[in-house]
Design an enzyme around this catalytic site. Structure first.
Site, PDB file in Angstrom:
ATOM      1  NE  ARG A 226      -8.351   1.261  10.637  1.00 29.92           N
ATOM      2  CZ  ARG A 226      -8.687   2.501  10.947  1.00 29.92           C
ATOM      3  NH1 ARG A 226      -7.944   3.176  11.811  1.00 29.92           N
ATOM      4  NH2 ARG A 226      -9.745   3.077  10.407  1.00 29.92           N
ATOM      5  N   GLY A 247       3.711   1.366   6.583  1.00 33.22           N
ATOM      6  CA  GLY A 247       2.466   1.340   5.820  1.00 33.22           C
ATOM      7  C   GLY A 247       1.521   0.237   6.251  1.00 33.22           C
ATOM      8  CG  HIS A 248      -2.082  -0.343   3.925  1.00 32.52           C
ATOM      9  ND1 HIS A 248      -2.835   0.545   3.226  1.00 32.52           N
ATOM     10  CD2 HIS A 248      -1.456  -1.081   2.999  1.00 32.52           C
ATOM     11  CE1 HIS A 248      -2.683   0.346   1.944  1.00 32.52           C
ATOM     12  NE2 HIS A 248      -1.856  -0.639   1.775  1.00 32.52           N
ATOM     13  CB  SER A 249      -1.213  -4.962   5.026  1.00 34.20           C
ATOM     14  OG  SER A 249      -2.580  -4.595   4.982  1.00 34.20           O
ATOM     15  CB  SER A 267       1.640  -5.582   1.535  1.00 28.29           C
ATOM     16  OG  SER A 267       0.251  -5.364   1.692  1.00 28.29           O
TER      17      SER A 267
END
Length: 355
Positions: A226, A247-249, A267
């Site tokens: 998340r 990965g996150h974002s 990201s």
């Protein structure tokens, strides 16, 4: 490998052709009851040819009919042909006809743990030892197999299937017809840390969520983090293989393929219809444009414009990479040639000096 046909209903070849959008050459009245590979097909079954390397096997297949391309020449009179623009696609549609999804049996197992605030559609199914947290919403005809953990405030759209061992973390949102295979983890903490004054790692709170849109399939053992803030989003129709790390974002566009062991750093932004082949990697904060192909074991640390095919580590244009690899194989020969040229130049210089 042959496909088991215990769920099949036999149909005439002409009917099968109509339902899969192809035309028949040969006996359209032959009964078809199943499907198999070229090597293992028997009488009464269909098969397909899409890769030219398997053409010799057409001579020995025992299938009653075969999906082939419009221009494929088959030198046999004892087998019916199903002419298709895309034989593999037509064959896939035939498999769907012969093997429809098993009808769901609505039930909540007595060994499931359901929070009183959870809202579960009456025609959904929850298996033994599954846990459903507070304020969870589970839509129509959702199938949750045994040993699934659904954290608080999760939403799961209609006709989704969650296999055993999956964990769906808090606040995650799943659309309709989402399939998540065994032991995947959706919405776990992103890998985010800040170094404090004493050079120790301080965990950054991961307060965002994961949103998975309609018709996404996620393979076994895959993890989708998340966002630290905001959301990680997987767009409609994307298919993710086993053992993928998102990965996150991150954001992933529509109809994208992430093959086994792909890794996306935080990201990363992946466009529509992108193909990331096995073990490919994308560094954080990079943007991969629509229709990009990153070949197997390649990695990029920079943005990639739409439509590019790139290879290598660091990855660059695939055609340039192929030329570079060809040159690399000749390095030994090139070194020997260069040394020969140097020797001749030295001899010429010595000759001029002697004159």
């Amino acid at each position: 490998m042959a496909i088991e046909c215990d769920k099949l209903t036999a149909m005439k070849l002409s009917e099968l052709a109509s339902q899969t959008g192809v035309r028949v050459e040969g006996n359209g009245d032959v009964e078809i009851s199943g499907a198999a590979s070229l090597d293992e097909a028997e009488a009464g079954q269909i098969t397909f040819l899409s890769n030219p390397r398997y053409t010799p096997r057409v001579k020995t297949t025992r299938a009653s009919a075969i999906y082939v391309a419009e221009d494929t020449v088959v030198d046999r009179n004892d087998i019916a042909l199903l002419r298709a623009k895309d034989p593999y696609l037509a064959y896939t549609r035939a498999l769907i006809l012969f093997h429809p999804a098993e009808a769901i049996r609505p039930s909540i197992h007595s060994w499931a743990a359901i929070d009183p605030t959870a809202r579960i559609a009456g025609d959904a199914s929850v298996g033994a030892h599954s846990v459903v947290g507070a304020n969870v919403e589970i839509g129509n005809r959702v199938r949750i197999h045994a040993n699934v953990t659904v954290y608080d405030n999760v939403k799961i759209g209609s006709d989704s299937v969650i296999h055993s061992g999956v964990a769906i973390r808090e606040n995650s949102v799943l659309g309709e017809r989402v399939i998540i295979h065994n032991n995947a983890v959706i919405g776990c903490d992103g890998f985010g840390y800040a170094k404090d004054e004493e050079r120790r790692w301080l965990k950054i709170p991961q307060t965002g969520r994961v949103v998975i849109e309609d018709d996404v399939e996620i393979g076994a053992g895959t993890t989708i983090d998340r966002a630290s803030v905001g959301e990680s989003r997987i767009a409609r129709g994307t298919k993710i293989d086993n053992l993928v790390q998102v990965g996150h974002s991150c954001t992933i566009g529509e109809d994208t393929l992430l093959c086994a062991q792909v890794g996306l750093a935080g990201s990363s932004h992946i466009g529509n219809r992108v193909i990331l082949a096995g073990q490919a990697g994308v560094a954080g904060h990079n943007k991969i444009g629509d229709d990009v192909v990153l070949t197997a074991k390649s990695a990029t640390s920079h943005d990639v414009p739409a439509g590019k095919m790139i290879s290598g580590i660091p990855a660059f244009d695939n055609r340039d990479w192929l030329r570079s690899i060809a040159a690399f194989r000749r390095l030994g020969e090139m070194v020997r040639t260069l040394r020969g040229v140097e020797k001749r130049l030295d001899e010429i210089e010595k000759s001029k000096t002697a004159e």
